[in-house]
Design a protein around this motif. Sequence first.
Motif, PDB file in Angstrom:
ATOM      1  N   LYS A 209      40.803  33.189  29.255  1.00  0.00           N
ATOM      2  CA  LYS A 209      42.222  33.296  29.631  1.00  0.00           C
ATOM      3  C   LYS A 209      42.555  34.729  30.069  1.00  0.00           C
ATOM      4  CE  LYS A 209      45.907  30.716  29.643  1.00  0.00           C
ATOM      5  NZ  LYS A 209      45.924  29.598  30.582  1.00  0.00           N
ATOM      6  N   ILE A 210      42.050  35.718  29.249  1.00  0.00           N
ATOM      7  CA  ILE A 210      42.311  37.125  29.592  1.00  0.00           C
ATOM      8  C   ILE A 210      41.689  37.464  30.937  1.00  0.00           C
ATOM      9  CG2 ILE A 210      41.888  39.505  28.907  1.00  0.00           C
ATOM     10  CD1 ILE A 210      41.799  38.591  26.022  1.00  0.00           C
TER      11      ILE A 210
ATOM     12  N   LYS B  96      41.127  35.512  33.346  1.00  0.00           N
ATOM     13  CA  LYS B  96      41.825  34.836  34.439  1.00  0.00           C
ATOM     14  C   LYS B  96      43.113  35.582  34.801  1.00  0.00           C
ATOM     15  CE  LYS B  96      42.430  30.010  35.707  1.00  0.00           C
ATOM     16  NZ  LYS B  96      42.695  28.684  35.162  1.00  0.00           N
ATOM     17  N   SER B  97      43.834  36.051  33.771  1.00  0.00           N
ATOM     18  CA  SER B  97      45.138  36.633  34.084  1.00  0.00           C
ATOM     19  C   SER B  97      45.074  38.127  34.350  1.00  0.00           C
ATOM     20  CB  SER B  97      46.140  36.309  32.969  1.00  0.00           C
ATOM     21  OG  SER B  97      45.567  36.555  31.724  1.00  0.00           O
ATOM     22  N   PHE B  98      44.076  38.836  33.816  1.00  0.00           N
ATOM     23  CA  PHE B  98      43.994  40.285  34.037  1.00  0.00           C
ATOM     24  C   PHE B  98      42.866  40.673  34.986  1.00  0.00           C
ATOM     25  CE2 PHE B  98      46.370  40.083  30.123  1.00  0.00           C
ATOM     26  CZ  PHE B  98      47.234  41.147  30.199  1.00  0.00           C
ATOM     27  N   GLU B  99      41.955  39.755  35.248  1.00  0.00           N
ATOM     28  CA  GLU B  99      40.758  39.989  36.063  1.00  0.00           C
ATOM     29  C   GLU B  99      39.802  40.990  35.429  1.00  0.00           C
ATOM     30  OE1 GLU B  99      42.580  40.891  39.678  1.00  0.00           O
ATOM     31  OE2 GLU B  99      42.927  38.799  40.195  1.00  0.00           O
TER      32      GLU B  99
ATOM     33  N   LYS C 101      51.374  44.336  34.187  1.00  0.00           N
ATOM     34  CA  LYS C 101      50.845  43.925  35.489  1.00  0.00           C
ATOM     35  C   LYS C 101      51.966  43.349  36.331  1.00  0.00           C
ATOM     36  CE  LYS C 101      46.754  41.657  37.280  1.00  0.00           C
ATOM     37  NZ  LYS C 101      46.718  40.300  37.714  1.00  0.00           N
TER      38      LYS C 101
ATOM     39  N   PRO D  38      53.741  40.823  38.515  1.00  0.00           N
ATOM     40  CA  PRO D  38      53.559  39.367  38.601  1.00  0.00           C
ATOM     41  C   PRO D  38      53.151  38.958  40.023  1.00  0.00           C
ATOM     42  CG  PRO D  38      55.878  39.899  38.496  1.00  0.00           C
ATOM     43  CD  PRO D  38      55.151  41.192  38.271  1.00  0.00           C
TER      44      PRO D  38
END
Lengths: 312, 217
Positions: free
Chosen positions: B198-199, B201-204, B215, B217
């Motif tokens: 999950k991390i 995916k959302s933070f790369e 970050k 949006p």
Amino acid sequence: MTALLHWLTFLLSIILLPVLTLGTIRKTKARLQNRIGPPICQPIYDLVKLSRKGETISSTMCGVFRLSSLLAFADILVLAWLTPWLCFKPWAPHSNIFMVVYLFAFARMFTLLGSLDSGSAFGAFSASREATLSLLVEPAVLLALVSLGIFFGSSDLRVIFSHQTNQTFTDSAIWIAAGLAIFFSSLVELSRMPVDDPTTHLELTMIHEAMILEASGRNLALIEFAHALKMSIFFGLASQCFLRAFPQFNTFNVYSQGGLNIVGILGLALFVGLLESLIVKLQWRKVPEFIAYILSLSLIASLAAIGAGVIK
Amino acid sequence: MTVTATEICVLTAALLACLIVGSLHLKVNLWLYAMSTLFIALATAAAALEHSETGLFVIAILIALLKSIAIPKFFSWAIDKLHVYRDLGAIIAPPLAMHAAILLFSLSFILTKEIPSPAGPGNGWFGAAGGISLVFTGLLLMLTRRLAISQIFGFLVIENGIYVFALTQTKGMPLMVEMGILLDVLVGVMVSGLLLFKIQKSFEHIDVGQLTQLKEP
């Protein structure tokens, strides 16, 4: 009569064991690469051939180059005499830990001077690399030997390596940790596989080989033999450490102890051959990390020695 | 002083855990963790022989299967999925951190000397020291790493330490308690693995040092 026999075996093992150690490593590597490989005694023939050849010396060299290989060889011979790398030595002199470690450094200094004197670019950079390596590995060797010294209450290697102890768990642990540290630091000291590839053909990646690039003929034979003798001294110390970790070793008589010692040296050579076929050379920047692992082995040994002293 | 087989296995596991701190390669870390846990399973089996309890044997087999095979396999798969093979390291260089871990290993001997042992003086001293050393090593691992996955390794090492401490001081917990803990660890690892994805995916990235930055949006 027995004294004469002892002298003879000692002299024979000084001459033969280095050659056999080198030959075993080469043979193991060859067999693992599906080659038949040269016979185990091939290094002897090589040395004889080299000593018959003439040599070429660059015009920029002064006398240091010729003298350095001779002095390094003499230094290593003295070390073979001093250190208890074989347990059947006819006469065991006092050998202080620090003196032994710095006599090794002394021999290396002569080799470095020789390579600097040759005036080639490769000699200079390989000398700088070798000096860096020796600087990094020195605390590991020293700590490993000192931990044994702390545990047996003496800085004399002769006393340490002839100690009859009531073998406990800590005894064996310290012997094994110190032996591993000595063995792996010998790989760095002798510039063998994880640090330097002894069979490389690219001068830019060489360490030890680039230092002796300019040597030829008798000079090269002396250097090669001194290097092999240094290798068997290190392996002898390490194999004795491993053997003395077993409590039964002290109960054997001197002949079987000596036999086991020689088998141990050749066994370590076999292991080095195996290691060199299985792993690749480390990047130069990764070498300090490898040495850090060796240093941590010596740290474990010395902390265990101190701890054992505190418990007593 | 006599040292039992359990204690030798525990000390070996603690030393292997110290080596984890010295490498930044995640796969090497996993391999060392698996070896360390295998030695803890061996220690459990040895303890089962010493106290002649069959329950401990079951736990030893479960630890060997779950913690030293299944969890490393899962993380190895996760590393391949995330394409992150090396940690970056934080605060101090890994070789120095390893030396610090070994110093803490010896410090834990001094610390455990002060703990009154339930089994009488001089008993289980090495085992308790191994457990405390594992906890120290796990903490050091979490401190000197940046990636979220390395933080989980540190947590797993700490968990090993607590288990070892309980094993050597109390002659083993009841079977039900141990099974519950093992299940908890497994679920925790699975959940943290999911969180990792999950991390990512959302933070790369999975660098916990940068998680405080907001970050767009």
